[in-house]
Design a protein around this motif. Structure first.
Motif, PDB file in Angstrom:
ATOM      1  N   LEU A  92       0.789  -1.206   0.091  1.00 41.23           N
ATOM      2  CA  LEU A  92       0.034  -0.222   0.068  1.00 41.23           C
ATOM      3  C   LEU A  92       0.958   1.263   0.232  1.00 41.23           C
ATOM      4  N   GLU A  93       1.980   1.169   0.652  1.00 41.27           N
ATOM      5  CA  GLU A  93       2.836   2.395   0.753  1.00 41.27           C
ATOM      6  C   GLU A  93       3.389   2.966  -0.595  1.00 41.27           C
ATOM      7  N   GLN A  94       3.490   1.991  -1.467  1.00 42.23           N
ATOM      8  CA  GLN A  94       3.725   2.326  -2.940  1.00 42.23           C
ATOM      9  C   GLN A  94       2.748   3.201  -3.694  1.00 42.23           C
ATOM     10  N   LEU A  95       1.917   3.113  -3.222  1.00 42.91           N
ATOM     11  CA  LEU A  95       0.401   3.749  -3.973  1.00 42.91           C
ATOM     12  C   LEU A  95       0.357   5.243  -3.495  1.00 42.91           C
ATOM     13  N   ARG A 122     -13.407  -0.656 -13.051  1.00 39.35           N
ATOM     14  CA  ARG A 122     -12.455  -1.814 -13.739  1.00 39.35           C
ATOM     15  C   ARG A 122     -11.700  -2.553 -12.760  1.00 39.35           C
ATOM     16  N   LEU A 123     -11.009  -2.017 -11.628  1.00 43.25           N
ATOM     17  CA  LEU A 123     -10.619  -2.858 -10.587  1.00 43.25           C
ATOM     18  C   LEU A 123     -11.554  -3.798  -9.813  1.00 43.25           C
ATOM     19  N   LEU A 124     -12.779  -3.364  -9.644  1.00 41.79           N
ATOM     20  CA  LEU A 124     -13.606  -4.190  -9.123  1.00 41.79           C
ATOM     21  C   LEU A 124     -13.889  -5.538 -10.031  1.00 41.79           C
ATOM     22  N   GLN A 125     -14.101  -5.017 -11.378  1.00 44.11           N
ATOM     23  CA  GLN A 125     -14.382  -6.221 -12.325  1.00 44.11           C
ATOM     24  C   GLN A 125     -13.206  -7.069 -12.366  1.00 44.11           C
ATOM     25  N   ILE A 185      -5.720 -12.162  -3.598  1.00 44.77           N
ATOM     26  CA  ILE A 185      -6.082 -11.175  -4.943  1.00 44.77           C
ATOM     27  C   ILE A 185      -4.792 -10.503  -5.253  1.00 44.77           C
ATOM     28  N   LYS A 186      -3.589 -10.552  -4.875  1.00 46.55           N
ATOM     29  CA  LYS A 186      -2.640  -9.680  -5.144  1.00 46.55           C
ATOM     30  C   LYS A 186      -2.123  -9.674  -6.812  1.00 46.55           C
ATOM     31  N   GLY A 187      -2.421 -10.999  -7.318  1.00 45.83           N
ATOM     32  CA  GLY A 187      -2.263 -11.126  -8.774  1.00 45.83           C
ATOM     33  C   GLY A 187      -3.300 -10.265  -9.521  1.00 45.83           C
ATOM     34  N   SER A 188      -4.568  -9.780  -9.173  1.00 42.26           N
ATOM     35  CA  SER A 188      -5.262  -9.185  -9.763  1.00 42.26           C
ATOM     36  C   SER A 188      -4.981  -7.705  -9.528  1.00 42.26           C
ATOM     37  N   LEU A 189      -4.441  -7.233  -8.164  1.00 43.67           N
ATOM     38  CA  LEU A 189      -4.341  -6.067  -7.922  1.00 43.67           C
ATOM     39  C   LEU A 189      -3.011  -5.567  -8.844  1.00 43.67           C
ATOM     40  N   SER A 192      -4.018  -4.732 -12.357  1.00 42.38           N
ATOM     41  CA  SER A 192      -4.821  -3.560 -12.490  1.00 42.38           C
ATOM     42  C   SER A 192      -3.856  -2.426 -12.096  1.00 42.38           C
ATOM     43  N   ILE A 193      -3.066  -2.459 -11.432  1.00 42.65           N
ATOM     44  CA  ILE A 193      -2.231  -1.222 -11.164  1.00 42.65           C
ATOM     45  C   ILE A 193      -1.619  -1.141 -12.376  1.00 42.65           C
ATOM     46  N   GLU A 194      -0.780  -2.077 -12.876  1.00 40.81           N
ATOM     47  CA  GLU A 194      -0.211  -2.215 -14.356  1.00 40.81           C
ATOM     48  C   GLU A 194      -1.089  -1.670 -15.485  1.00 40.81           C
ATOM     49  N   MET A 195      -2.409  -2.014 -15.659  1.00 39.69           N
ATOM     50  CA  MET A 195      -3.233  -1.517 -16.463  1.00 39.69           C
ATOM     51  C   MET A 195      -3.798  -0.271 -16.399  1.00 39.69           C
ATOM     52  N   GLU A 196      -3.522   0.362 -15.133  1.00 43.11           N
ATOM     53  CA  GLU A 196      -3.995   1.835 -15.003  1.00 43.11           C
ATOM     54  C   GLU A 196      -2.838   2.711 -14.998  1.00 43.11           C
ATOM     55  N   GLY A 197      -1.805   2.061 -15.227  1.00 43.81           N
ATOM     56  CA  GLY A 197      -0.580   3.244 -15.437  1.00 43.81           C
ATOM     57  C   GLY A 197       0.011   3.486 -13.975  1.00 43.81           C
ATOM     58  N   GLY A 198      -0.372   2.824 -12.970  1.00 42.75           N
ATOM     59  CA  GLY A 198       0.017   3.226 -11.646  1.00 42.75           C
ATOM     60  C   GLY A 198      -0.881   4.162 -11.063  1.00 42.75           C
TER      61      GLY A 198
END
Length: 586
Positions: A92-95, A122-125, A185-189, A192-198
């Motif tokens: 979380l600290e990286q966000l 999109r994250l929830l999906q 769920i870390k893989g999905s997170l 999502s972080i990658e797809m949303e450009g951070g």
């Protein structure tokens, strides 16, 4: 009005030179650091508070001492969080964390500048839309009833687990549940972080994780607190079919810039949680034109509205009492509404652990929300509603410390109340709580605030409602950083101007970067004894909150000659967190 820019240094404080007290203390820093290396372990333990209070201290030239620039808050987080959660917390600290850096202008408004809710959707999906599998009461009020099995709120005081409460016990979610779900769920997170450009934020990711936990646990209903306004808050991804009721407790000037700059724009943002055909509970009291905005939005969505200030609702506080060391207010709540949403309830003897008129109004609002759920078919008895009200307790909101807790802070016999008030309205609520316990006895305030608050309105309210004898202005980290913390010296100037505007006689004792308990009040003995009606102001930017409280205690004792008095710690939930952390560590 009297300021003390320079005072002579008595022999007991050393004989380096005469000059300002602040300069004297600053000149001692290198010497004392050197001395630490020469002392035995026993003596060094006595300097623990002295050394740790040097975080971000500046020397006489204004330069930051680099070898002392560690993060005290990060150390505190390590001490309070279970080591099993360190991977999760580091993730979380990286966000991006807007609690730490502040929310951008208009970010909470339903406009082009508002937060992107599609990003949250999109994250929830990617997580399988967990928010569609349970009913929700969207609210900015947290009360526990027997029918409610989950609560999601922010911020937290000691552990991030406080943001999620499962079951009827009201306790924080377990370390195991939170850790296991994160790894699941870390893989999905990551994707999502990658797809949303951070772009995903700390709050968005944690909210999504909370929704996934709710779905996993198969809960019946959840109480979800909006983090910022409503319209563009990350929690506002629910559709009308998943919403049981919306609750809007109050409309104040909190997050003014982020929510459009006016009470009207804040009302519009908060009304964003209203969904088609779902009941709306308004806490209030609200200004008529502000309530009209909410009712108009509800009308446009065919949503029935219930006001907790309806003429058919009566509530009073009969008396303030204590059971053992737990304070409470004994109240009556009578509800008999025939129009809009017909409701009836009679609670003639309710002992609320949440203190003050504002908390009684919150209790009425929560009761109305529970009755709305009952009208929707939920099985909620009168007994369970009263039990929920009496059980509810939120740390850091009008919380009086026990005698043992005061002793752990080195303040035996002192009454201490901690309250996260940081707005004009919440300052008024704090004054009501203080008057319940200490209507006219000696009073000291220890205050630290974020830079984006209305410091003048806050100070004016506290000085008007119950004039203190001593005000200590200090600094506390916010979400691990001093970026949003207003400096103690700037805050002191605000309080000096507020007192001047109110015609209150004040003695400005200046800013001290380091203090010494032994003999401390003697430095000001001449000035402090000249006029006992003066309010003493002093800024302690580098003192730990426990040290600031001890300074307040000594000044009160010296000034009033009394051993029993009240110290109120306020200005933000972050300084309250520091007090509760000190209690837990001791």
């Amino acid at each position: 009005m009297i300021r003390v820019p320079s005072v002579p240094i008595p022999a007991s404080f050393g004989s380096l030179r005469s000059g300002s007290l602040a300069d004297h203390y600053n000149s001692q820093i290198p010497t004392r650091l050197y001395c630490l290396r020469q002392q035995s372990r026993k003596t060094m333990l006595g300097y623990r508070r002295f050394l740790t209070s040097f975080c971000n201290i500046r020397n006489g030239s204004g330069k930051l001492l680099p070898f002392l620039s560690f993060s005290q808050h990060r150390l505190n987080s390590t001490l309070t969080e279970d080591p099993k959660l360190h991977d999760f917390l580091d993730y979380l600290e990286q966000l991006k964390n807007y609690e730490r850096i502040g929310v951008p202008k208009d970010a909470g408004t339903d406009s082009d500048d508002g937060f992107d809710l599609d990003r949250m959707r999109r994250l929830l999906q990617r997580l399988g839309n967990p928010h569609s599998r349970f009913k929700v009461t969207a609210a900015n009020i947290i009360y526990a009833f027997s029918a409610i099995s989950l609560i999601f709120c922010s911020p937290h005081l000691l552990t991030i687990r406080e943001r999620i409460s499962l079951g009827r016990s009201g306790g924080p979610v377990s370390v195991e549940l939170l850790r296991n779900l994160f790894y699941h769920i870390k893989g999905s997170l990551d994707l999502s972080i990658e797809m949303e450009g951070g772009a995903l934020t700390h709050f968005e990711v944690f909210t999504a994780l909370a929704f996934a936990l709710f779905s996993q646990q198969g809960i019946d209903v959840a109480v979800i607190e909006a983090g910022l306004g409503g319209a563009r808050d990350a929690t506002n991804v629910l559709c009308s079919t998943g919403l049981a009721a919306s609750v809007i407790t109050s409309i104040g000037e909190e997050h003014l810039s982020a929510l459009g700059g006016s009470l009207e724009s804040i009302a519009m943002a908060k009304s964003g949680i209203i969904k088609t055909g779902r009941p709306v509970v308004i806490g209030g009291p609200l200004q008529p034109h502000i309530e009209h905005i909410i009712r108009s939005k509800a009308s446009s969505l065919n949503s029935p509205v219930l006001s907790a200030c309806d003429a058919g609702i009566k509530s009073i506080t009969r008396f303030f009492g204590r059971e053992a060391e737990t304070p409470y207010q004994c109240c009556e709540i009578h509800i008999n509404i025939q129009e809009d949403i017909p409701l009836f309830l009679d609670l003639p003897d309710v002992k609320l652990r949440m203190l003050g008129k504002h908390q009684l109004q919150n209790a009425v609002t929560a009761t109305c929300a529970a009755l709305c759920l009952r009208n929707e078919g939920w099985r909620i008895s009168d007994v369970s509603i009263q039990a929920g009200l009496e059980k509810t307790f939120l740390p850091g909101r009008g919380q009086y410390l026990t005698k043992k807790e005061a002793e752990t802070l080195g303040l035996p016999g002192v009454s201490i109340v901690v309250d996260g008030a940081h707005t004009e309205a919440s300052a008024k609520g704090l004054i009501e709580i203080i008057k319940m316990e200490n209507p006219d006895g000696p009073l000291a305030l220890v205050v630290s605030m974020a830079s984006d608050k209305d410091h003048m309105a806050f100070a004016m309210q506290l000085l008007t409602g119950r004039t203190p004898n001593v005000v200590i202005l200090t600094e506390t980290s916010i979400a691990g950083s001093r970026f949003r913390t207003v400096s103690a010296s700037d805050l002191k100037e605000v309080w000096f101007r507020a007192a001047t505007n109110l015609g209150i006689n004040v003695l400005d004792l200046g800013t001290i970067n380091q203090w010494k308990t032994d003999g401390f009040p003697n430095v000001f003995s001449g000035q402090m004894k000249t006029n006992h009606s003066q309010v003493l102001l002093i800024a302690l930017p580098n003192a730990l909150v426990g040290d600031s409280m001890q300074v307040a205690d000594e000044l009160l004792r010296y000034r009033t000659g009394q051993k029993t008095h009240l110290i109120a710690v306020t200005g933000s939930l972050h300084i309250v967190s520091s007090v509760l952390l000190a209690v837990s560590q001791n």
